[in-house]
Design a protein around this motif. Structure first.
Motif, short mmCIF file in Angstrom:
data_model
loop_
_atom_site.label_atom_id
_atom_site.label_comp_id
_atom_site.label_asym_id
_atom_site.label_seq_id
_atom_site.Cartn_x
_atom_site.Cartn_y
_atom_site.Cartn_z
N ALA A 126 -44.62 38.93 -48.82
CA ALA A 126 -43.66 38.81 -47.70
C ALA A 126 -43.07 40.19 -47.44
O ALA A 126 -43.57 40.93 -46.59
CB ALA A 126 -42.59 37.79 -48.05
N THR A 127 -42.02 40.58 -48.19
CA THR A 127 -41.49 41.94 -48.05
C THR A 127 -42.32 42.95 -48.84
O THR A 127 -42.23 44.15 -48.60
CB THR A 127 -40.05 42.03 -48.58
N GLY A 128 -43.05 42.46 -49.82
CA GLY A 128 -43.80 43.35 -50.71
C GLY A 128 -42.99 43.80 -51.92
O GLY A 128 -43.51 44.49 -52.80
N GLY A 129 -41.73 43.36 -52.00
CA GLY A 129 -40.87 43.78 -53.11
C GLY A 129 -41.41 43.36 -54.48
O GLY A 129 -41.34 44.12 -55.44
N THR A 130 -41.94 42.15 -54.55
CA THR A 130 -42.45 41.64 -55.83
C THR A 130 -43.67 42.45 -56.27
O THR A 130 -43.77 42.85 -57.44
CB THR A 130 -42.82 40.15 -55.71
N ALA A 135 -44.42 32.64 -60.32
CA ALA A 135 -45.13 31.55 -60.94
C ALA A 135 -46.51 31.33 -60.32
O ALA A 135 -47.47 30.94 -60.99
CB ALA A 135 -44.32 30.26 -60.77
N ARG A 136 -46.63 31.63 -59.03
CA ARG A 136 -47.85 31.18 -58.35
C ARG A 136 -49.05 32.09 -58.59
O ARG A 136 -50.19 31.67 -58.41
CB ARG A 136 -47.55 30.98 -56.86
N TYR A 174 -35.17 36.03 -50.05
CA TYR A 174 -34.05 35.13 -50.30
C TYR A 174 -33.43 35.38 -51.67
O TYR A 174 -33.28 34.48 -52.48
CB TYR A 174 -34.48 33.66 -50.14
N LEU A 233 -35.81 40.24 -52.77
CA LEU A 233 -36.65 39.23 -52.11
C LEU A 233 -36.12 38.88 -50.72
O LEU A 233 -34.98 39.21 -50.40
CB LEU A 233 -36.62 37.93 -52.91
N ASP A 293 -51.10 37.50 -56.66
CA ASP A 293 -50.01 36.57 -56.33
C ASP A 293 -50.46 35.69 -55.18
O ASP A 293 -51.52 35.91 -54.60
CB ASP A 293 -48.74 37.36 -55.97
N ASP A 294 -49.65 34.67 -54.86
CA ASP A 294 -50.07 33.79 -53.76
C ASP A 294 -49.76 34.42 -52.41
O ASP A 294 -50.51 34.24 -51.45
CB ASP A 294 -49.40 32.40 -53.87
N LYS A 310 -40.68 36.23 -65.08
CA LYS A 310 -39.28 36.34 -64.69
C LYS A 310 -38.46 36.61 -65.97
O LYS A 310 -38.95 36.40 -67.09
CB LYS A 310 -38.83 35.05 -63.99
O1 LIG Z 1 -43.26 39.90 -50.95
P1 LIG Z 1 -41.96 39.38 -51.47
O2 LIG Z 1 -40.86 39.41 -50.46
O3 LIG Z 1 -41.55 40.05 -52.74
O4 LIG Z 1 -42.15 37.83 -51.79
C1 LIG Z 1 -43.29 37.29 -52.40
C2 LIG Z 1 -42.94 36.52 -53.66
O5 LIG Z 1 -42.11 35.40 -53.35
C3 LIG Z 1 -42.68 34.24 -53.94
O6 LIG Z 1 -42.25 34.02 -55.23
P2 LIG Z 1 -40.75 33.62 -55.58
O7 LIG Z 1 -39.92 34.84 -55.72
O8 LIG Z 1 -40.29 32.59 -54.59
O9 LIG Z 1 -40.87 33.03 -57.04
P3 LIG Z 1 -41.56 31.71 -57.64
O10 LIG Z 1 -43.05 31.82 -57.40
O11 LIG Z 1 -41.21 31.83 -59.09
O12 LIG Z 1 -40.97 30.53 -56.96
C4 LIG Z 1 -44.16 34.51 -53.93
O13 LIG Z 1 -44.86 33.69 -54.84
C5 LIG Z 1 -44.21 35.97 -54.27
O14 LIG Z 1 -44.20 36.19 -55.68
#
Ligand SMILES: O=P(O)(O)OC[C@H]1O[C@H](OP(=O)(O)OP(=O)(O)O)[C@H](O)[C@@H]1O
Ligand SMILES: Nc1ncnc2[nH]cnc12
Length: 194
Positions: A144-148, A79-80, A118, A116, A140-141, A101
């Motif tokens: 973290a892991t880079g998976g997204t 979303a961010r 979490y 992710l 993206d904002d 999503k």
């Molecule tokens: O590097 P990664 O480990 O993949 O994590 C990064 C992602 O996690 C957060 O989104 P989130 O999945 O919490 O979704 P949201 O923005 O819809 O709340 C963030 O905005 C990134 O998209």
């Protein structure tokens, strides 16, 4: 959180010039411990959005970086990434592609699952949103892991696009500065305090 990057080569010794806007960007991001799960230090960019000058500085830094790179599309991650991506796209004269999503986009989509910090999730993109060989950046904002971001890169590359770079405001510590994911550069403005 401390400000990082925007490393610019300067002088004969390649001295690093830190952009003064990064300090305010870093300081305006709230860190919330144990959200959404115990042990997660959540970087909350909504506090940055309450400061229009800081919000604008963050967008401007990306716009200055990408405006002369012949980018035709900005792909924002739900979303961010939807908060920053459209402003950057409009400023550089590119289209905006929402990577959403599951089950949010009507019509034909392609999907990529990912893991992710979490949980697990999936990103979808409309078929036809991008044409083969278009030059795209992914916004993206936070990484973290880079998976997204990896899922986003896979989606765009399956459609034949060229992912020029991924860009995030925040990198968790292992994403210090300028790094690569799936062979693509990742550009981050500040490092999280976590
Ligand atoms: O590097 P990664 O480990 O993949 O994590 C990064 C992602 O996690 C957060 O989104 P989130 O999945 O919490 O979704 P949201 O923005 O819809 O709340 C963030 O905005 C990134 O998209
Ligand atoms: N620590 C974190 N803060 C905000 N968003 C995240 N996404 C994954 N890890 C995160």
């Amino acid at each position: 959180m401390r400000e990082k990057m925007l490393e610019e080569e300067g002088g004969e010794n390649g001295a690093v010039a830190v952009d003064p806007r990064l300090k305010a960007i870093s300081e305006s991001i709230r860190v919330v411990p144990h959200f959404p799960k115990p042990g997660i230090m959540f970087n909350d960019i909504t506090t940055l959005l309450l400061h229009p000058g800081v919000f604008k500085d963050a967008v401007d830094i990306f716009v200055d970086r990408y405006r002369h790179m012949t980018i035709s599309a900005v792909a924002g991650i739900e979303a961010r990434g939807f908060i920053f991506g459209p402003a950057i796209a409009l400023a550089i004269g590119a289209k905006f592609i929402p990577l959403r999503k599951p089950k949010k986009l009507p019509g034909e989509v392609i999907s990529e699952k990912y893991v992710l910090e979490y949980g697990t999730d999936c990103l979808e993109m409309h078929v036809g949103a991008v044409q083969p060989e278009e030059r795209v950046i992914v916004i993206d904002d936070l990484v973290a892991t880079g998976g997204t971001l990896c899922a986003a890169i896979r989606l765009l590359e399956r459609a034949g696009a060229e992912v020029v770079e991924c860009a995030c405001l925040i990198g968790l510590p292992k994403f210090k500065g300028y790094c690569r994911l799936n062979g693509k550069p990742v550009y981050v403005l500040v490092e999280s305090r976590q």
